[in-house]
Design an enzyme around this catalytic site. Sequence first.
Site, PDB file in Angstrom:
ATOM      1  N   ARG A 563     -61.367   8.036   2.284  1.00 40.40           N
ATOM      2  CA  ARG A 563     -62.207   7.163   2.970  1.00 40.40           C
ATOM      3  C   ARG A 563     -61.826   7.081   4.601  1.00 40.40           C
ATOM      4  NH1 ARG A 563     -67.160   5.854   0.203  1.00 40.40           N
ATOM      5  NH2 ARG A 563     -67.364   4.458   1.898  1.00 40.40           N
ATOM      6  N   VAL A 564     -62.816   6.940   5.262  1.00 39.25           N
ATOM      7  CA  VAL A 564     -62.177   6.728   6.719  1.00 39.25           C
ATOM      8  C   VAL A 564     -62.733   5.107   7.178  1.00 39.25           C
ATOM      9  CG1 VAL A 564     -62.155   9.084   7.423  1.00 39.25           C
ATOM     10  CG2 VAL A 564     -64.387   7.754   7.506  1.00 39.25           C
ATOM     11  N   ASP A 565     -63.331   4.421   6.031  1.00 43.41           N
ATOM     12  CA  ASP A 565     -63.633   3.043   6.393  1.00 43.41           C
ATOM     13  C   ASP A 565     -62.679   1.918   5.548  1.00 43.41           C
ATOM     14  OD1 ASP A 565     -64.406   3.705   4.005  1.00 43.41           O
ATOM     15  OD2 ASP A 565     -66.594   3.326   4.047  1.00 43.41           O
ATOM     16  N   ASP A 566     -63.098   0.844   5.665  1.00 44.87           N
ATOM     17  CA  ASP A 566     -62.298   0.039   5.003  1.00 44.87           C
ATOM     18  C   ASP A 566     -62.611  -0.049   3.585  1.00 44.87           C
ATOM     19  OD1 ASP A 566     -60.616  -0.668   6.947  1.00 44.87           O
ATOM     20  OD2 ASP A 566     -62.242  -1.851   7.908  1.00 44.87           O
ATOM     21  N   VAL A 567     -62.673   0.870   2.695  1.00 39.60           N
ATOM     22  CA  VAL A 567     -62.907   0.960   1.425  1.00 39.60           C
ATOM     23  C   VAL A 567     -61.679   1.705   0.919  1.00 39.60           C
ATOM     24  CG1 VAL A 567     -64.407   2.082  -0.330  1.00 39.60           C
ATOM     25  CG2 VAL A 567     -65.321   1.058   1.530  1.00 39.60           C
TER      26      VAL A 567
END
Length: 695
Positions: A563-567
């Site tokens: 993941r590149v997001d905050d997941v």
Amino acid sequence: RGSPPPRNPANQLTQRQLTNLRAPRRREARSAHVTSAIKASDHAEIKHSVSDAHVQDQEQYAEMYARSLEDPNGFWRDLAMQDFHWETPIPEQHHSYNFDVRKGPVFTEWFKGGKTNIAYNCLDRHVGDGHGAQPCFLFEGNDVGVDGAMSYQQVLEEVCRVANFLRSVGVKKGDSVAIYMPMVCELPIAMLACARIGAVHSVVFGGFSSDALASRIEDCKARVLLTCNAVKRGPKVINLKQIADRGCEVAVEQGFNVEHVLVYANDSAESREDTHMVPGRDAFWQDVIPQQASTAEVEWMDSEDTLFYLYTSGSTGKPKGVVHSTGGFMTYAATTFKYVFAAQPGDVYWCTADCGWITGHSYMTYGPLLNRATQVVFEGVPTYPDAGRCWQIVDKYQVKQFYTAPTAIRSLMRSGAEWVTKYDRSSLRVLGSVGEPINPEAWRWYHEVVGDGRCPIVDTWWQTETGGHMITPLPGAWSEKPGSASLPFFGVKPVLVDEKGQELEGEAEGYLCISQSWPSNIRTVYRDHERYETTYFAPFPGTYFTGDGARRDSDGYYWITGRVDDVINVSGHRIGTAEVESALVAHPQCAEAAVVGYEHPVKGQGIWAYVTLMEGVDSSDSLRKELVMSVRSQIGAFAAPDVIHWAPGLPKTRSGKIMRRVLRKIASFEEDQLGDTSTLADPGVVASLLELRGK
Ligand code: WTA
């Protein structure tokens, strides 16, 4: 994740595991269908040949793949019409979509105007074709010796009874029904019953807390809840009904009333006499379902009518209700199941996922039944009573396709190969992996030890939002590379882009997006179409943004980097850092919290929480426990932080934004790579965090 070795020494394999890897038991391939050749090199490629696979080689794939992109309307219509019953046939022109936010609202339609019913296609169709006596579910309880089987005919009848019950309490087409149950056959039966009458199911994973259950019930306004009194998971009994009751109370506090609760009495976990029932609201499944008629009329659904909601975590805010519709989901789940598992009708298939997650929707309840598989339903855990449980079950039922998550593989790998090799496993033909990147070490162990080097490994990359496999090997059609999900499935057009949205050609690494609609792409976020567009379609206009990063190698293979997001992805469970943070901050003594993921040897990622306490509050072990409890009670035990790191202050920019990059580096012991910290408002914060962490 690519091939570079793990950097954190704690993730390196133990001596014992290395020994297992170096000396796997090699046997001659015993199945006449499968042979394999291993090309040893730095980028080891492994080629199997699977004689009854639906795609034999890369040429056949390339031809089908090209048509799927050039003529999606015709390609998918042919498959859908040939494989399923449509009460009203699919019109010649049935597909349209817009993925480009600049051109107006985002929407997707597949098979629009065609009418069908997915439960009918899962059950009635096979019974009508004379397969009613074939086992549909093979139930294996938590405790060895607790088991049972249900034929397609029996499942159909039970589904009809539950459907009639739902109708009797007023559930109609389009109404939401919440399901909060453990892995017993009645869980997929409940889902199929909803689908039969056109009700929209919203399954909530049994590991979620009462608060999490309440917010999901409330969001989709489910007046009816299907649950279970208790479940045994390994040596523990979990009283689901108590959690469900509390969930209903919380919903009432939020102004929403659950009117009917149907409780399946799981006698092996808790006796009925011990289960608290609310008069007028609650009824036992075993009391009311047998009274119902065993036939029930089917509700014919437009292909675009909603089939289910499934809540999933994102980088911000509360979980999103992912909406999937009927015909596209049905066709895509069934087609991927057939091709990716090289499935033939009657195959014995086992997926260890829980129906509370998307894998349990697409590859337990729907995909396998649409393909007339015989399916193992396992209530327990892979390590109980011992680490050989999975292979004992594989032998007992002669399982052909086995599908699990890397976290389970890594945990079994730690117990040693002897737990595997004492079982025969010669029935196994295809091994699947899902939910998180599989590291090459675990891949090789799965291949060499579990599959004796003769079974293809299908490392399937996909998401709740995609409804089905997106990038995945097809057994035997091309070489596998350990750690790579390889090539896109039919109809899937991946693109890699840089931060500016510029498409990258050839060998490259970037943000993974999909530039064309496929039949089971997410239709909307329930009651929040705007959030749908901002999350998935606004970041890189013209494409669906997956939230993952990926690399494409010189053979065109994709390697998902995470993941590149905050997941974060803990044991294959998708968790939003924002959710964990808000659960921590809810504790009265917590002033601020920031959560990041770090590499964990078994779970893939662990949860590392930085916590700043209120002025004057001292850190203590009991406070640490209370904070963890706060997360357990607001989300569920699976989201409990592994590390609570006391933080006198958090690294912030002058505008007050937390620099998560810095926090990630500290959590992965990579402080030598902190990068540019000149924008920090208070550079002293980093030193004090490092001191509190230790070496
Ligand atoms: C991750 C689960 C690497 C990915 C089906 C994705 C994977 C998220 C793989 C979706 C895989 C899933 N290799 N990463 N084979 N499969 N992921 O919605 O980060 O629970 O975005 O769906 O899991 O998780 P979800």
